[in-house]
Design a protein around this motif. Structure first.
Motif, PDB file in Angstrom:
ATOM      1  N   ASP A 263      60.666  31.189   3.233  1.00  0.00           N
ATOM      2  CA  ASP A 263      59.261  31.360   2.886  1.00  0.00           C
ATOM      3  C   ASP A 263      58.372  30.988   4.074  1.00  0.00           C
ATOM      4  O   ASP A 263      58.513  29.919   4.666  1.00  0.00           O
ATOM      5  CB  ASP A 263      58.923  30.494   1.678  1.00  0.00           C
ATOM      6  CG  ASP A 263      57.572  30.857   1.086  1.00  0.00           C
ATOM      7  OD1 ASP A 263      56.988  31.869   1.498  1.00  0.00           O
ATOM      8  OD2 ASP A 263      57.101  30.115   0.204  1.00  0.00           O
ATOM      9  N   GLY A 264      57.463  31.903   4.430  1.00  0.00           N
ATOM     10  CA  GLY A 264      56.539  31.660   5.527  1.00  0.00           C
ATOM     11  C   GLY A 264      57.052  32.044   6.895  1.00  0.00           C
ATOM     12  O   GLY A 264      56.341  31.865   7.892  1.00  0.00           O
ATOM     13  N   LYS A 266      57.965  34.143  10.218  1.00  0.00           N
ATOM     14  CA  LYS A 266      57.273  35.223  10.913  1.00  0.00           C
ATOM     15  C   LYS A 266      58.250  36.004  11.779  1.00  0.00           C
ATOM     16  O   LYS A 266      59.171  35.429  12.377  1.00  0.00           O
ATOM     17  CB  LYS A 266      56.147  34.674  11.794  1.00  0.00           C
ATOM     18  CG  LYS A 266      55.007  34.028  11.024  1.00  0.00           C
ATOM     19  CD  LYS A 266      53.925  33.540  11.978  1.00  0.00           C
ATOM     20  CE  LYS A 266      52.773  32.902  11.223  1.00  0.00           C
ATOM     21  NZ  LYS A 266      51.709  32.427  12.141  1.00  0.00           N
ATOM     22  N   GLN A 286      54.543  38.239   8.286  1.00  0.00           N
ATOM     23  CA  GLN A 286      54.952  36.950   7.728  1.00  0.00           C
ATOM     24  C   GLN A 286      55.372  37.157   6.283  1.00  0.00           C
ATOM     25  O   GLN A 286      54.617  37.718   5.490  1.00  0.00           O
ATOM     26  CB  GLN A 286      53.816  35.931   7.810  1.00  0.00           C
ATOM     27  CG  GLN A 286      54.212  34.536   7.344  1.00  0.00           C
ATOM     28  CD  GLN A 286      53.085  33.530   7.522  1.00  0.00           C
ATOM     29  OE1 GLN A 286      51.927  33.903   7.675  1.00  0.00           O
ATOM     30  NE2 GLN A 286      53.420  32.253   7.509  1.00  0.00           N
ATOM     31  N   ARG A 288      56.523  35.947   2.477  1.00  0.00           N
ATOM     32  CA  ARG A 288      56.256  34.852   1.550  1.00  0.00           C
ATOM     33  C   ARG A 288      56.869  35.169   0.186  1.00  0.00           C
ATOM     34  O   ARG A 288      56.969  36.329  -0.198  1.00  0.00           O
ATOM     35  CB  ARG A 288      54.757  34.612   1.396  1.00  0.00           C
ATOM     36  CG  ARG A 288      54.112  34.033   2.652  1.00  0.00           C
ATOM     37  CD  ARG A 288      52.750  33.469   2.365  1.00  0.00           C
ATOM     38  NE  ARG A 288      52.168  32.835   3.521  1.00  0.00           N
ATOM     39  CZ  ARG A 288      52.416  31.593   3.929  1.00  0.00           C
ATOM     40  NH1 ARG A 288      53.273  30.852   3.220  1.00  0.00           N
ATOM     41  NH2 ARG A 288      51.835  31.084   4.988  1.00  0.00           N
ATOM     42  N   SER A 291      54.485  34.083  -6.493  1.00  0.00           N
ATOM     43  CA  SER A 291      54.008  33.121  -7.483  1.00  0.00           C
ATOM     44  C   SER A 291      53.630  33.888  -8.742  1.00  0.00           C
ATOM     45  O   SER A 291      53.100  34.998  -8.658  1.00  0.00           O
ATOM     46  CB  SER A 291      52.793  32.346  -6.955  1.00  0.00           C
ATOM     47  OG  SER A 291      53.135  31.594  -5.810  1.00  0.00           O
ATOM     48  N   GLY A 314      50.835  36.430  -3.871  1.00  0.00           N
ATOM     49  CA  GLY A 314      51.388  35.789  -2.683  1.00  0.00           C
ATOM     50  C   GLY A 314      52.679  36.365  -2.180  1.00  0.00           C
ATOM     51  O   GLY A 314      53.192  35.902  -1.152  1.00  0.00           O
ATOM     52  N   TYR A 316      55.114  38.675  -0.234  1.00  0.00           N
ATOM     53  CA  TYR A 316      55.210  39.682   0.825  1.00  0.00           C
ATOM     54  C   TYR A 316      56.615  39.646   1.399  1.00  0.00           C
ATOM     55  O   TYR A 316      57.047  38.602   1.888  1.00  0.00           O
ATOM     56  CB  TYR A 316      54.200  39.453   1.936  1.00  0.00           C
ATOM     57  CG  TYR A 316      54.184  40.623   2.906  1.00  0.00           C
ATOM     58  CD1 TYR A 316      53.489  41.775   2.590  1.00  0.00           C
ATOM     59  CD2 TYR A 316      54.913  40.584   4.095  1.00  0.00           C
ATOM     60  CE1 TYR A 316      53.497  42.863   3.442  1.00  0.00           C
ATOM     61  CE2 TYR A 316      54.931  41.664   4.945  1.00  0.00           C
ATOM     62  CZ  TYR A 316      54.222  42.798   4.627  1.00  0.00           C
ATOM     63  OH  TYR A 316      54.238  43.884   5.468  1.00  0.00           O
ATOM     64  N   VAL A 373      62.853  36.876  -0.445  1.00  0.00           N
ATOM     65  CA  VAL A 373      62.527  35.501  -0.079  1.00  0.00           C
ATOM     66  C   VAL A 373      62.860  34.542  -1.210  1.00  0.00           C
ATOM     67  O   VAL A 373      63.143  33.367  -0.987  1.00  0.00           O
ATOM     68  CB  VAL A 373      61.039  35.404   0.307  1.00  0.00           C
ATOM     69  CG1 VAL A 373      60.713  34.028   0.846  1.00  0.00           C
ATOM     70  CG2 VAL A 373      60.701  36.473   1.340  1.00  0.00           C
TER      71      VAL A 373
END
Length: 515
Positions: A263-264, A266, A286, A288, A291, A314, A316, A373
């Motif tokens: 998660d997060g 790049k 990036q 993610r 949620s 949230g 991606y 993710v």
């Protein structure tokens, strides 16, 4: 007698080839033939007299009259004379021209660069110089031709002295084959060299990159595009930070497994083009995890419809949203049917259940967001109830209100009968248009209209009652104004006075009793 031919023959030969020079155009028997080379003075070459050897082994007679020269060189060019003695002496002149080339055409195109396979390329908007050289005697005629893709050839012109030119602003329409043609005007021999020239240009805009779930798997697909240039650029995917290389290709597509994701994280796409810019261009994505947001409980009446909502934020790349029923097999995905309608708008999904049944539909429902993710789930409890009888509820409420009103009325009658009797008398003495006013003497001031009557009553009481006797604690007066009728109001005062007189009499009698 000596005779010269009226016409001089011209013979053209090429270097390294053999040639034969004829002594006039005479048929039949020939006389003594001798060949000379005319320089500053005649030079003997060969004679039909066998006692005279030839000047060089390359020279020989053919048909007892013609001079045959092997392996011509540029030095053999010049004027030759044939002398024949037969009855008369005749002189025949031959002019020998020796041609060379064209050989080894050299084409030079000042372009931007050369590909590994030798193909030249130039950047759009740049200037390019063209030149063509060839070793030839006499100097060749040089001509340039251009042929674009899927089109016919066109000439740029020809010149005997200028064999170069320039194109100042290259454009894609000038991409194609450039041919240099060198023609020996003496021998008519020609040679040509064709060179392919490509016109390259980088994309006009910045690159774009994105991530998405791979079809049919839980792998992440990274895609990078930098369109609008020629040829296609090179793509390099690296992790950020750290610069770990993920992959390099011409397609800009890389597949990542779940172990490479977090998660997060790049990922950076670095593009490069053969004609620049030198620093290239880049874009970053990036990733993610999702949620979920939903109502924890929903209610549906038997036979009705209900809609369960699930909002994903949230995520991606965008997550795949699934609806499941948490029964004995919670992993079974709910499929759209006549009773279950599933719709999705962006990352918002709804599940509509038609004709709710308590046995079939009540229980937990799961909204799941699948992403490379991570996977997120939220549970929604659906309660299915029997329809409510609104008429019965309203009737019950009205009955309770009436019952309460009856209880209150009974309590008033039980605890305050005198008050209710007086009020009843007052109401009985009036019609429906009457207005009744109740005044408590201890709490309200006397009306101005009753001032005189009250003074008289107080004076009378002071005269008749001893000082030791206390006054009656509560004196109630009822004043009724009936439709503005003064007479009826007076009757009300009279009744009140009578009641007061009776009370005072009782007090006096009580005073006369012995203690």
């Amino acid at each position: 007698m000596t005779r010269h031919s009226g016409l001089e023959a011209v013979v053209i030969g090429e270097v390294h080839e053999n040639i034969t020079l004829h002594c006039g155009n005479i048929s039949g028997p020939r006389g003594l033939v001798t060949w000379y080379r005319n320089d500053s003075e005649p030079v003997f070459l060969l004679s039909s007299n066998s006692s005279l050897p030839p000047a060089e082994p390359r020279f020989s007679l053919v048909d007892a009259s013609s001079l045959h020269i092997k392996s011509l060189g540029l030095g053999d060019e010049g004027n030759y004379t044939c002398q024949e003695i037969l009855n008369v002496t005749q002189w025949f002149q031959v002019w020998l021209q020796v041609a060379s080339g064209p050989y080894q055409i050299e084409v030079h195109i000042a372009a931007t660069g050369t590909l590994p396979n030798g193909t030249l390329y130039a950047a759009r908007g740049s200037g390019v110089d063209f030149s063509c050289n060839s070793s030839s005697r006499p100097p060749p005629l040089v001509e340039w031709w251009f042929q674009a893709l899927n089109s016919s050839s066109e000439s740029f012109g020809h010149n005997l002295t200028v064999n170069s030119f320039s194109l100042l602003l290259m454009s894609p329409r000038l991409q194609g084959n450039y041919t240099c043609l060198a023609l020996n005007l003496l021998s008519k021999r020609h040679r040509k060299v064709t060179t392919e020239l490509l016109v390259y240009y980088p994309p006009p805009s910045a690159p774009q990159c994105w991530a998405q779930m791979a079809s049919g798997s839980f792998m992440l697909q990274l895609t990078c595009r930098w369109d609008g240039g020629y040829p296609d650029p090179d793509f390099l995917w690296i992790e950020e930070p750290g610069g770990v290389i993920v992959g390099k290709s011409k397609l800009g597509v890389e597949m990542l497994s779940e172990s490479q994701l977090s998660d997060g994280k790049k990922f950076k796409c670095v593009t490069s083009h053969i004609v620049g810019p030198e620093s290239g261009a880049s874009c970053v994505v990036q990733i993610r995890g999702p949620s979920l947001l939903s109502e924890p409980m929903k209610t549906c009446f038997v036979g009705g419809n209900v809609t369960l909502t699930c909002q994903v934020s949230g995520a991606y790349p965008p997550a795949k949203i699934l609806w499941l029923r948490n029964l004995t097999q919670p992993e079974v995905v709910i499929q759209p049917s006549s009773r279950h309608l599933i719709t999705q708008d962006g990352q918002d999904s709804t599940l509509t259940i038609h004709n709710c049944s308590q046995d079939l539909d009540e229980g937990y429902y799961i909204c799941r967001a699948d992403s490379p993710v991570g996977v997120r789930e939220v549970e929604i409890w659906l309660s299915v109830k029997e329809p409510v009888n609104i008429g019965g509820i309203v009737g019950t409420i009205v009955s309770l209100l009436l019952l309460g009103l009856a209880i209150i009325s009974g309590l008033l009658l039980y605890y305050s009968p005198v008050f209710c009797w007086k009020v009843g008398n007052t109401f009985r003495g009036q019609n429906m248009d009457d207005v009744m006013v109740l005044v408590d003497s201890e709490e309200e001031e006397e009306e101005e209209e009753d001032a005189a009557v009250e003074e008289e009553e107080e004076a009378h009481e002071r005269e008749e009652l001893p000082k030791e006797i206390p006054k009656q604690d509560h004196i109630h007066r009822v004043t009724a104004l009936v439709n503005g009728n003064i007479e009826q109001m007076g009757n009300g005062f009279q009744d009140l006075q009578d009641d007061s007189s009776e009370e005072q009499s009782d007090i006096v009698q009580e005073e006369d009793r012995p203690v």
